[in-house]
Enzyme design. Structure first.
Site, PDB file in Angstrom:
ATOM      1  CE  LYS A   1      55.123  26.936  24.956  1.00 54.98           C
ATOM      2  NZ  LYS A   1      54.807  25.798  25.835  1.00 54.98           N
TER       3      LYS A   1
ATOM      4  CE1 TYR B   1      36.356  55.947  27.660  1.00 58.50           C
ATOM      5  CE2 TYR B   1      38.480  54.832  27.432  1.00 58.50           C
ATOM      6  CZ  TYR B   1      37.407  55.509  26.870  1.00 58.50           C
ATOM      7  OH  TYR B   1      37.395  55.745  25.529  1.00 58.50           O
TER       8      TYR B   1
HETATM    9  C1  LIG Z   1      56.032  25.690  26.634  1.00 60.40           C
HETATM   10  C2  LIG Z   1      56.604  24.393  27.012  1.00 60.40           C
HETATM   11  C3  LIG Z   1      57.933  24.299  27.462  1.00 60.40           C
HETATM   12  C4  LIG Z   1      58.804  25.513  27.735  1.00 60.40           C
HETATM   13  O1  LIG Z   1      58.552  25.931  29.045  1.00 60.40           O
HETATM   14  P1  LIG Z   1      59.319  27.169  29.714  1.00 60.40           P
HETATM   15  O2  LIG Z   1      58.783  27.201  31.087  1.00 60.40           O
HETATM   16  O3  LIG Z   1      58.922  28.374  28.908  1.00 60.40           O
HETATM   17  O4  LIG Z   1      60.759  26.878  29.611  1.00 60.40           O
HETATM   18  C5  LIG Z   1      58.447  23.044  27.705  1.00 60.40           C
HETATM   19  N1  LIG Z   1      57.689  21.937  27.529  1.00 60.40           N
HETATM   20  C6  LIG Z   1      56.402  21.998  27.130  1.00 60.40           C
HETATM   21  C7  LIG Z   1      55.633  20.739  26.975  1.00 60.40           C
HETATM   22  C8  LIG Z   1      55.815  23.211  26.876  1.00 60.40           C
HETATM   23  O5  LIG Z   1      54.527  23.280  26.492  1.00 60.40           O
END
Ligand SMILES: *Cc1c(COP(=O)(O)O)cnc(C)c1O
Length: 365
Positions: free
Chosen positions: A35, A258
């Site tokens: 993702k 800045y």
């Molecule tokens: C993003 C996600 C993961 C992966 O988690 P990590 O900590 O990056 O391994 C697993 N399960 C769900 C439901 C997630 O949203």
């Protein structure tokens, strides 16, 4: 292209991490979580690199899956948030999707969809239960009722999922409580189970079960805080690099950037680097945040600009225009940088913007 800013994505490191984590997972099937553009590392390239070594891929929502499908990825893809709209279920290109359903409207829509689709054609669904994270999922106390009520579409092969809130916390009590309340209910039915993210896979053997969902650790960043001492020899996949584009010496007492927030307490050499918050480097990174240049740690001074950063390089005798600067990566841990900024590796990685070209290094498979 002339701007020297780039994210080098090391696919060999990705393979290395996958091997380590797959060994830890043992007999559990592995879901590669890609993702958010594979946590900023490039979803298509990452998916292609791992698709033959994982059992399936996972993304948050259907648009992320379609990007992979259109790019030719044939692997099964788990949609972690399930459908956002009923119409998602009828997506023509969605033959290889698995919907992770977390709420009643989704379950009802899915039941309706199943009536219209033939058995061979229809996507499967997994069920998400809330065991204490309180973000998504049916209440675990409703498990039996839901399974019975929807017995036409759910059975003992339906994979049952939960997510832990504290798998990476020093004190394991909360995670253990979630794992136990899940197992207490689900184990007796014999359904396949999926509880573990990266931290859970590494730390709670009892929660590995049938499938593990691996995200951050694949990309070489440990999910654990530094006081937890969980050295797994993971290799960083992303190295964010730029170059020095200007150097000047300023007198003691002058300010940089800045808002004139940083004042030189000695005659100082300041290097300007071609990367800023528009590239995803956090604007709230404070003076003192480390980077890496010519085999030395250097420190950010003054505010982060849209396209530039300024570093104190007074100690670096030979620094010159064109020298490479690594913001994080194989020379400087992303978690070290994240600690200084008050965030986590996940956020730094996923926020790298489109403007930063990705250079893929290493073999795909
Ligand atoms: C993003 C996600 C993961 C992966 O988690 P990590 O900590 O990056 O391994 C697993 N399960 C769900 C439901 C997630 O949203």
């Amino acid at each position: 292209m002339s701007r020297p800013t780039q994210a080098i994505i090391d696919l060999n490191a990705l393979q290395h991490n996958l091997t380590i984590l797959t060994n830890i997972a043992g007999n559990s099937k592995v879901i590669g979580v890609v993702k958010a553009n594979a946590y900023g590392n490039g979803a298509i390239a990452v998916a292609k690199a791992i698709e033959n070594k994982v059992d399936m891929l996972a993304v948050a929502f259907i648009e992320e899956a379609l990007e992979l499908i259109i790019a030719g990825i044939n692997k099964t893809i788990l949609i972690l948030q399930g459908p956002h709209k009923e119409s998602d279920l009828y997506e023509e290109k969605g033959r290889n999707l698995i919907w992770l359903l977390h709420s009643s409207w989704q379950l009802n829509s899915y039941a309706k969809y199943c009536e219209s689709a033939s058995d061979e054609e229809r996507n499967s669904a997994w069920l998400k239960f809330d065991t204490g994270m309180h973000r998504l999922g049916f209440s675990i106390s409703d498990f039996k009722t839901i399974m019975q009520f929807h017995s036409k579409i759910l059975d003992s092969n339906t994979v049952i999922v939960t997510h832990l809130a504290c798998a990476d916390e020093l004190i394991p009590t909360h995670a253990e409580r979630q794992i136990q309340s899940f197992l207490n209910v689900v184990e007796q039915y014999g359904n396949p189970m999926c509880l573990a993210n990266s931290a859970t896979n590494i730390r709670f053997p009892k929660a590995r079960q049938d499938y593990v969902r691996l995200g951050i650790a694949l990309y070489g960043s440990t999910p654990f805080p530094k006081n937890m001492n969980q050295d797994l020899a993971l290799s960083p996949v992303m190295s964010l690099e730029s170059e020095v584009i200007a150097i000047r010496t300023i007198p003691k007492g002058d300010f940089v950037g800045y808002g004139a927030t940083w004042q030189a307490n000695r005659t100082s050499k300041i290097a300007t680097v071609a990367l800023g918050y528009a590239d995803g480097y956090p604007r709230h990174a404070p003076s003192g945040t480390p980077a890496w240049c010519n085999n030395h740690t250097i420190h950010l001074v003054g505010r982060v600009s849209m396209d530039m950063l300024t570093f104190d390089v007074t100690e670096l005798a030979d620094v010159k225009i064109g020298d490479k600067v690594q913001l994080w990566g194989d020379c400087l841990s992303i978690n070290t940088v994240a600690d200084h900024i008050g965030t986590i590796g996940y956020e730094l990685m996923t926020r790298i913007s489109k403007r930063v070209p990705k250079i893929f290094k290493g073999k795909c498979q």
